[in-house]
Design an enzyme around this catalytic site. Structure first.
Site, PDB file in Angstrom:
ATOM      1  N   MET A 200       0.848  -1.193   0.000  1.00 21.57           N
ATOM      2  CA  MET A 200       0.000   0.000   0.000  1.00 21.57           C
ATOM      3  C   MET A 200       0.887   1.248   0.000  1.00 21.57           C
ATOM      4  O   MET A 200       0.466   2.326   0.423  1.00 21.57           O
ATOM      5  CB  MET A 200      -0.939  -0.009   1.213  1.00 21.57           C
ATOM      6  CG  MET A 200      -1.877  -1.220   1.193  1.00 21.57           C
ATOM      7  SD  MET A 200      -3.402  -0.994   2.099  1.00 21.57           S
ATOM      8  CE  MET A 200      -2.763  -0.824   3.751  1.00 21.57           C
TER       9      MET A 200
ATOM     10  N   HIS B  90       9.239   1.007   2.926  1.00 23.61           N
ATOM     11  CA  HIS B  90      10.349   1.061   3.882  1.00 23.61           C
ATOM     12  C   HIS B  90      11.235  -0.161   3.671  1.00 23.61           C
ATOM     13  O   HIS B  90      10.959  -0.976   2.770  1.00 23.61           O
ATOM     14  CB  HIS B  90       9.809   1.122   5.321  1.00 23.61           C
ATOM     15  CG  HIS B  90       8.786   0.057   5.618  1.00 23.61           C
ATOM     16  ND1 HIS B  90       9.120  -1.263   5.772  1.00 23.61           N
ATOM     17  CD2 HIS B  90       7.437   0.112   5.745  1.00 23.61           C
ATOM     18  CE1 HIS B  90       8.033  -1.975   6.017  1.00 23.61           C
ATOM     19  NE2 HIS B  90       6.986  -1.165   5.988  1.00 23.61           N
TER      20      HIS B  90
ATOM     21  N   HIS C 208       9.702  -3.601   2.964  1.00 21.34           N
ATOM     22  CA  HIS C 208       9.290  -3.857   1.571  1.00 21.34           C
ATOM     23  C   HIS C 208      10.516  -4.120   0.692  1.00 21.34           C
ATOM     24  O   HIS C 208      10.500  -4.986  -0.179  1.00 21.34           O
ATOM     25  CB  HIS C 208       8.550  -2.640   0.995  1.00 21.34           C
ATOM     26  CG  HIS C 208       7.270  -2.317   1.693  1.00 21.34           C
ATOM     27  ND1 HIS C 208       7.076  -1.156   2.402  1.00 21.34           N
ATOM     28  CD2 HIS C 208       6.112  -3.008   1.778  1.00 21.34           C
ATOM     29  CE1 HIS C 208       5.846  -1.138   2.882  1.00 21.34           C
ATOM     30  NE2 HIS C 208       5.243  -2.249   2.530  1.00 21.34           N
TER      31      HIS C 208
ATOM     32  N   GLY D 166       5.569  -9.630   4.350  1.00 23.18           N
ATOM     33  CA  GLY D 166       6.374  -9.503   5.564  1.00 23.18           C
ATOM     34  C   GLY D 166       5.693 -10.219   6.724  1.00 23.18           C
ATOM     35  O   GLY D 166       4.475 -10.119   6.901  1.00 23.18           O
TER      36      GLY D 166
ATOM     37  N   LYS E 126       5.801  -9.477   9.704  1.00 23.17           N
ATOM     38  CA  LYS E 126       5.244  -8.584  10.729  1.00 23.17           C
ATOM     39  C   LYS E 126       3.727  -8.749  10.751  1.00 23.17           C
ATOM     40  O   LYS E 126       3.096  -8.742  11.785  1.00 23.17           O
ATOM     41  CB  LYS E 126       5.610  -7.122  10.467  1.00 23.17           C
ATOM     42  CG  LYS E 126       5.067  -6.212  11.566  1.00 23.17           C
ATOM     43  CD  LYS E 126       5.439  -4.781  11.343  1.00 23.17           C
ATOM     44  CE  LYS E 126       4.526  -4.104  10.362  1.00 23.17           C
ATOM     45  NZ  LYS E 126       3.130  -3.987  10.839  1.00 23.17           N
ATOM     46  N   ASP E 127       3.157  -8.924   9.555  1.00 21.87           N
ATOM     47  CA  ASP E 127       1.725  -9.193   9.435  1.00 21.87           C
ATOM     48  C   ASP E 127       1.533 -10.708   9.363  1.00 21.87           C
ATOM     49  O   ASP E 127       1.144 -11.253   8.330  1.00 21.87           O
ATOM     50  CB  ASP E 127       1.167  -8.508   8.183  1.00 21.87           C
ATOM     51  CG  ASP E 127       1.303  -7.004   8.281  1.00 21.87           C
ATOM     52  OD1 ASP E 127       0.749  -6.423   9.210  1.00 21.87           O
ATOM     53  OD2 ASP E 127       2.003  -6.411   7.435  1.00 21.87           O
TER      54      ASP E 127
ATOM     55  N   SER F 202       7.465  -0.247   9.654  1.00 22.10           N
ATOM     56  CA  SER F 202       6.056  -0.246   9.250  1.00 22.10           C
ATOM     57  C   SER F 202       5.734   1.091   8.616  1.00 22.10           C
ATOM     58  O   SER F 202       6.286   2.124   9.014  1.00 22.10           O
ATOM     59  CB  SER F 202       5.195  -0.439  10.502  1.00 22.10           C
ATOM     60  OG  SER F 202       3.869  -0.036  10.256  1.00 22.10           O
TER      61      SER F 202
ATOM     62  N   ARG G  43       3.186   2.709   9.037  1.00 24.06           N
ATOM     63  CA  ARG G  43       2.537   3.536  10.057  1.00 24.06           C
ATOM     64  C   ARG G  43       3.543   4.260  10.967  1.00 24.06           C
ATOM     65  O   ARG G  43       3.166   5.209  11.649  1.00 24.06           O
ATOM     66  CB  ARG G  43       1.592   2.698  10.911  1.00 24.06           C
ATOM     67  CG  ARG G  43       0.329   2.306  10.166  1.00 24.06           C
ATOM     68  CD  ARG G  43      -0.506   1.358  10.989  1.00 24.06           C
ATOM     69  NE  ARG G  43      -1.572   0.777  10.185  1.00 24.06           N
ATOM     70  CZ  ARG G  43      -2.809   1.261  10.128  1.00 24.06           C
ATOM     71  NH1 ARG G  43      -3.139   2.299  10.846  1.00 24.06           N
ATOM     72  NH2 ARG G  43      -3.711   0.681   9.379  1.00 24.06           N
TER      73      ARG G  43
HETATM   74  O1  PAF Z   1       0.133  -5.589   3.812  1.00 27.19           O
HETATM   75  C1  PAF Z   1      -0.328  -4.722   3.048  1.00 27.19           C
HETATM   76  O2  PAF Z   1       0.317  -3.726   2.730  1.00 27.19           O
HETATM   77  C2  PAF Z   1      -1.742  -4.896   2.510  1.00 27.19           C
HETATM   78  O3  PAF Z   1      -2.572  -5.496   3.445  1.00 27.19           O
HETATM   79  C3  PAF Z   1      -1.789  -5.655   1.179  1.00 27.19           C
HETATM   80  C4  PAF Z   1      -1.301  -7.070   1.325  1.00 27.19           C
HETATM   81  C5  PAF Z   1      -0.937  -4.929   0.149  1.00 27.19           C
HETATM   82  C6  PAF Z   1      -3.227  -5.701   0.648  1.00 27.19           C
HETATM   83  O4  PAF Z   1      -3.740  -4.428   0.436  1.00 27.19           O
END
Ligand code: PAF
Length: 278
Positions: free
Chosen positions: A29, A33, A36, A147, A149-150, A185, A187
């Site tokens: 999204m 950082h 990614h 990642g 983290k999620d 993150s 955020r």
């Molecule tokens: O982890 C994210 O950034 C989002 O949840 C994703 C996987 C791109 C879906 O919008």
């Protein structure tokens, strides 16, 4: 790097240039950082073509304020992707992915979708899975990178791919951290310096929990950890130990299974999640 804003153009390109090539995909999204970038580097190592998408998916946000606040840094992101040798960026408008008035698909992820993030962000995973299913069907990658983290999201996406028989292997990669332990993150961009310092206590506490579990039971360990975090102005939504494959909450550690400590907490009004795989 070639930039596509339209899925048909991207697919046409891949029908010609993607033949006999291993394709790696990193859906994001934006507000990119080092986390990614580590996914992009891994894809570039393994694949012939690395594709990143940037799309702030409105259907996975529970409230409009959170969506409005989400950092948007497309120009910087493009520079970073070029620098890190990403081959293709897909950065569409909403109308390229959703029909007007389209609702999210309702999935049945069983327990995986019903705990932790599933409770505190109702419908979030339906939104994530809806967009990831669309993206995976457009890109048809061999590998897609997420990642850890999620962690819950990664497990949900693995389940999505299984349920929908999508031919993409889902790879989860280790969380990248700041020197002080704070998980990278998007955020974090919403935190000031002081906030980042406070937020770094989250990972430190996860490490302490992990070592304390050797001599103490889960319940008393988590109660103490919560008290400490609250004292440091970190308000906790959940702090739990789960068994990774089922995401069932654990009250004891079963050494034949893999567990993780998972947390969601607010620092200065910013919602952060993190986890430590035990
Ligand atoms: O982890 C994210 O950034 C989002 O949840 C994703 C996987 C791109 C879906 O919008």
């Amino acid at each position: 790097m070639i930039i596509f804003e339209n899925q048909n153009d991207l697919q046409l390109y891949l029908q010609n240039e993607g033949i006999n090539k291993k394709i790696g995909f990193i859906p994001t999204m934006g507000a990119l950082h080092d986390g990614h970038i580590s996914l992009i580097k891994e894809s570039s190592k393994k694949c012939d073509l690395t594709i990143c998408s940037i799309f702030i998916n409105p259907t996975q946000f529970n409230n409009k304020e959170d969506l409005d606040k989400y950092p948007k840094t497309l120009e910087q992101d493009i520079l970073l992707l070029k620098k890190n040798e990403c081959d293709i960026l897909y950065s569409p408008e909403k109308s390229d992915l959703y029909l007007a008035g389209e609702k999210v698909t309702k999935y049945n992820f069983k327990n995986l979708g019903d705990v932790l993030e599933g409770i505190y962000r109702p419908n979030h995973f339906n939104g994530v899975a809806t967009i990831v299913e669309k993206l995976l069907n457009i890109v048809k990658a061999d590998y897609a990178y997420f990642g850890l983290k999620d962690l819950q999201q990664t497990m949900i996406i693995k389940e999505l791919v299984r349920l929908k028989k999508i031919n993409t292997k889902i790879i989860g990669l280790a969380t990248v951290r700041e020197e002080n332990g704070l998980a990278k993150s998007s955020r974090n961009k919403l935190l000031n310096l002081e906030g980042k310092k406070t937020a770094s206590l989250i990972y430190k506490e996860l490490l302490l929990i992990s070592s304390s579990l050797q001599n103490n039971d889960i319940d008393s360990t988590l109660i103490k950890a919560k008290e400490k975090l609250i004292k440091n102005n970190i308000s906790i939504e959940y702090l739990e130990i789960i068994e990774i494959n089922s995401f069932k909450i654990s009250r004891s550690i079963n050494s034949s299974k893999k567990h993780a400590i998972c947390i969601a907490a607010y620092v200065n009004g910013v919602r952060l999640i993190d986890n430590l795989i035990l």
